[in-house]
Design a protein around this motif. Structure first.
Motif, PDB file in Angstrom:
ATOM      1  N   ILE A  74      95.294  82.898  65.894  1.00  0.00           N
ATOM      2  CA  ILE A  74      95.090  82.118  64.667  1.00  0.00           C
ATOM      3  C   ILE A  74      96.108  80.973  64.613  1.00  0.00           C
ATOM      4  O   ILE A  74      95.795  79.843  64.229  1.00  0.00           O
ATOM      5  N   TRP A  81      95.737  70.421  66.151  1.00  0.00           N
ATOM      6  CA  TRP A  81      95.067  69.941  64.937  1.00  0.00           C
ATOM      7  C   TRP A  81      95.225  68.436  64.773  1.00  0.00           C
ATOM      8  O   TRP A  81      94.438  67.810  64.060  1.00  0.00           O
ATOM      9  N   ARG A 151      94.539  78.414  61.337  1.00  0.00           N
ATOM     10  CA  ARG A 151      93.388  77.639  61.845  1.00  0.00           C
ATOM     11  C   ARG A 151      92.276  77.531  60.795  1.00  0.00           C
ATOM     12  O   ARG A 151      91.933  78.523  60.143  1.00  0.00           O
ATOM     13  N   PRO A 152      91.721  76.314  60.647  1.00  0.00           N
ATOM     14  CA  PRO A 152      90.618  76.148  59.695  1.00  0.00           C
ATOM     15  C   PRO A 152      89.259  76.368  60.357  1.00  0.00           C
ATOM     16  O   PRO A 152      88.229  76.311  59.692  1.00  0.00           O
ATOM     17  N   GLU A 153      89.243  76.587  61.666  1.00  0.00           N
ATOM     18  CA  GLU A 153      88.009  76.911  62.386  1.00  0.00           C
ATOM     19  C   GLU A 153      88.411  77.601  63.679  1.00  0.00           C
ATOM     20  O   GLU A 153      89.536  77.419  64.152  1.00  0.00           O
ATOM     21  N   THR A 154      87.505  78.390  64.240  1.00  0.00           N
ATOM     22  CA  THR A 154      87.848  79.086  65.479  1.00  0.00           C
ATOM     23  C   THR A 154      87.584  78.197  66.703  1.00  0.00           C
ATOM     24  O   THR A 154      88.121  78.446  67.781  1.00  0.00           O
ATOM     25  N   LYS A 182      89.052  85.085  62.099  1.00  0.00           N
ATOM     26  CA  LYS A 182      89.385  84.571  60.769  1.00  0.00           C
ATOM     27  C   LYS A 182      89.672  83.081  60.805  1.00  0.00           C
ATOM     28  O   LYS A 182      90.266  82.577  61.777  1.00  0.00           O
ATOM     29  N   SER A 183      89.293  82.394  59.755  1.00  0.00           N
ATOM     30  CA  SER A 183      89.663  80.997  59.554  1.00  0.00           C
ATOM     31  C   SER A 183      90.132  80.864  58.111  1.00  0.00           C
ATOM     32  O   SER A 183      89.780  81.686  57.269  1.00  0.00           O
ATOM     33  N   ARG A 185      90.866  78.014  54.867  1.00  0.00           N
ATOM     34  CA  ARG A 185      90.785  76.662  54.288  1.00  0.00           C
ATOM     35  C   ARG A 185      91.214  76.744  52.831  1.00  0.00           C
ATOM     36  O   ARG A 185      90.762  77.651  52.116  1.00  0.00           O
ATOM     37  N   GLU A 201      85.603  84.550  57.808  1.00  0.00           N
ATOM     38  CA  GLU A 201      85.444  84.766  59.251  1.00  0.00           C
ATOM     39  C   GLU A 201      84.300  83.931  59.784  1.00  0.00           C
ATOM     40  O   GLU A 201      83.293  83.736  59.098  1.00  0.00           O
ATOM     41  N   GLN A 202      84.490  83.446  60.997  1.00  0.00           N
ATOM     42  CA  GLN A 202      83.458  82.631  61.642  1.00  0.00           C
ATOM     43  C   GLN A 202      83.007  83.277  62.944  1.00  0.00           C
ATOM     44  O   GLN A 202      83.777  84.011  63.580  1.00  0.00           O
TER      45      GLN A 202
END
Ligand code: ATP
Length: 452
Positions: A74, A81, A151-154, A182-183, A185, A201-202
């Motif tokens: 994560i 980024w 992280r905001p996205e995987t 998990k992500s 935001r 989660e993504q």
């Protein structure tokens, strides 16, 4: 007298209340008043979420031999980024109400209307961009070098491991890398239960192909992803495609579609998953920022190129809400004692948190022991639940409410002829089945399951 001001319960309210009552989903830190935008998955919820995750994982990695898995951390270097554009651009335009200090996304409210929270007129600040990434620091120094983001996205975990995977596995382009995780935001508008939360989660897959071949893989993955929801037993008339218009499309993207689902009132059609054609943007950015070409050498043609990417990006926790909305039903049953309301979750048996419930008709005369024995046998194959408390009708209803597709009732006849009653959730039909045929009967019913 009934309270006239009492707000009518929406369908979503009913689902939220069922989730709490039956141990699917709780508000985070509830005993301290709750934390907005974060949720805890209870005994039923975690099983439902794991079942969806496992189906997706199987679909992606087992059913597609050109996809490998990954589990990236994560926390990543902040440069990731900067390269991806999240440090500079991952923000929503926000306004604050000067009166009550509430914050809103300026694209989601009418700036000329009164504040939706306190009703104050002309109270909004000018829109300001607000970065959605949670920032923290690593190590004991708190200088800028120690800044890290949740992280905001995987997806970026996949891009930065592209070369690692190529160098260590026998993959050849075209191939994909899949990841679930998990992500985070810092979402300001977190209404609609778990639909939009700060921690979620993504389930993402990046498919790397030769530039130009994306023309073939993009429609292929759109078709595959929609077919997945059909396998999950989701009502297909509740799913549709939305193509991004020129204003929505990221500047680097060639094309993008979202799969939208018609959630219950008051949500209606909302995004569930994105299927995007992202060109070589991400790998090119990482090549620039890390100083090493993130490219691929074709072993046959000896061409060197930065691959194009077709991405499938689904929310796992959003899928949980979708599965709940899709399954939720209230039925009026006409019984001898009058009309009765049955709340039932019509999950596909592969999604249901409990597959089989074993219920002894009575506790005495060895019936409970016999039922326990049968349950122990079934445990090897299915998630089971044993319940001996209360009238049988009430036990069935409890199982309907958590979406258990099969209930087995053990009674005096079982002692005589080794058969049990198998009750099907959707039709409430009951059949007599020999104990020795239970496993095969349930497996066949699951394989052939079709929701009416
Ligand atoms: P939105 O426009 O709804 O903010 P997005 O287009 O930014 O979402 P993506 O970045 O494409 O979403 O994320 C891919 C998927 O991740 C979404 O389709 C959704 O299912 C899920 N997702 C994104 N943000 C959240 C969130 N805050 N809570 C739950 N799921 C989310």
């Amino acid at each position: 007298m009934a309270n006239k001001n009492k707000k009518q319960q929406t369908e979503l309210d009913k689902i939220v209340s069922l989730c709490k009552r039956r141990g699917f989903i709780f508000q985070s830190s509830e005993i301290y008043g709750g934390l907005n935008g974060a949720y805890d998955y209870g005994p039923m919820g975690v099983q439902l979420k794991n079942n969806i995750r496992d189906l997706w994982w199987k679909e992606m990695t087992q059913m597609h031999d050109d996809i490998v898995g990954l589990d990236a951390s994560i926390l990543m270097a902040s440069k990731v980024w900067e390269a991806s554009g999240h440090v500079g651009n991952f923000s929503d335009p926000m306004v604050d109400c000067k009166e009550c200090k509430s914050r809103f996304r300026s694209d989601q409210i009418d700036l000329d209307a009164p504040c939706p929270n306190c009703g104050a007129e002309d109270s909004f600040t000018e829109p300001k961009n607000f970065n959605l990434m949670f920032q923290t620091s690593i190590g004991s120094n708190s200088d800028s070098a120690s800044v890290v983001y949740l992280r905001p996205e995987t997806a970026q975990g996949i891009y930065v491991n592209f070369r690692n995977v190529v160098d260590s596995s026998r993959v050849q382009i075209p191939f994909g890398i899949a990841q679930v995780g998990k992500s985070f935001r810092n979402e300001i508008t977190t209404k609609n239960f778990i639909f939009r939360s700060c921690e979620f989660e993504q389930m993402e897959m990046q498919f790397f192909c030769k530039p130009g071949d994306d023309e073939k893989w993009f429609p292929y993955w759109r078709e595959q992803r929609m077919a997945f929801y059909e396998k999950m037993g989701i009502r297909m008339d509740h799913l549709r495609w939305h193509q991004h218009g020129p204003k929505e499309l990221a500047f680097y993207a060639k094309d993008a579609y979202d799969i939208e689902y018609q959630f219950v009132e008051p949500m209606k059609w909302q995004e569930l998953e994105g299927v995007h054609s992202r060109t070589d943007y991400d790998l090119t950015q990482h090549s620039k920022f890390c100083g090493k070409q993130q490219d691929y050498l074709d072993p046959v043609t000896h061409e060197r190129y930065i691959p194009y990417v077709v991405e499938t990006s689904a929310g796992l926790t959003r899928n949980v809400l979708m599965a709940l909305c899709d399954a939720y039903d209230e039925e009026i049953l006409h019984t001898e004692k009058g009309d009765d309301l049955r709340t039932v979750l019509h999950f596909h048996p592969r999604l249901a948190p409990v597959t089989v419930a074993v219920l002894p008709l009575v506790k005495k005369d060895g019936i409970a022991e016999l039922a326990k024995e049968i349950e122990m046998e079934l445990r090897e194959e299915f998630t089971t639940f044993y319940d001996q408390g209360g009238a049988i009708g009430r036990r069935y209803r409890r199982m309907d409410e958590i979406g258990t597709p099969y209930c087995i009732t053990v009674d005096y006849d079982t002692k005589e002829d080794n058969t049990v009653t198998l009750r099907f959730r959707d039709s409430m039909e009951q059949v007599r089945v020999p104990v020795s045929e239970l496993i095969s009967t349930i497996k066949a019913a699951t394989k052939n399951y079709k929701r009416k």
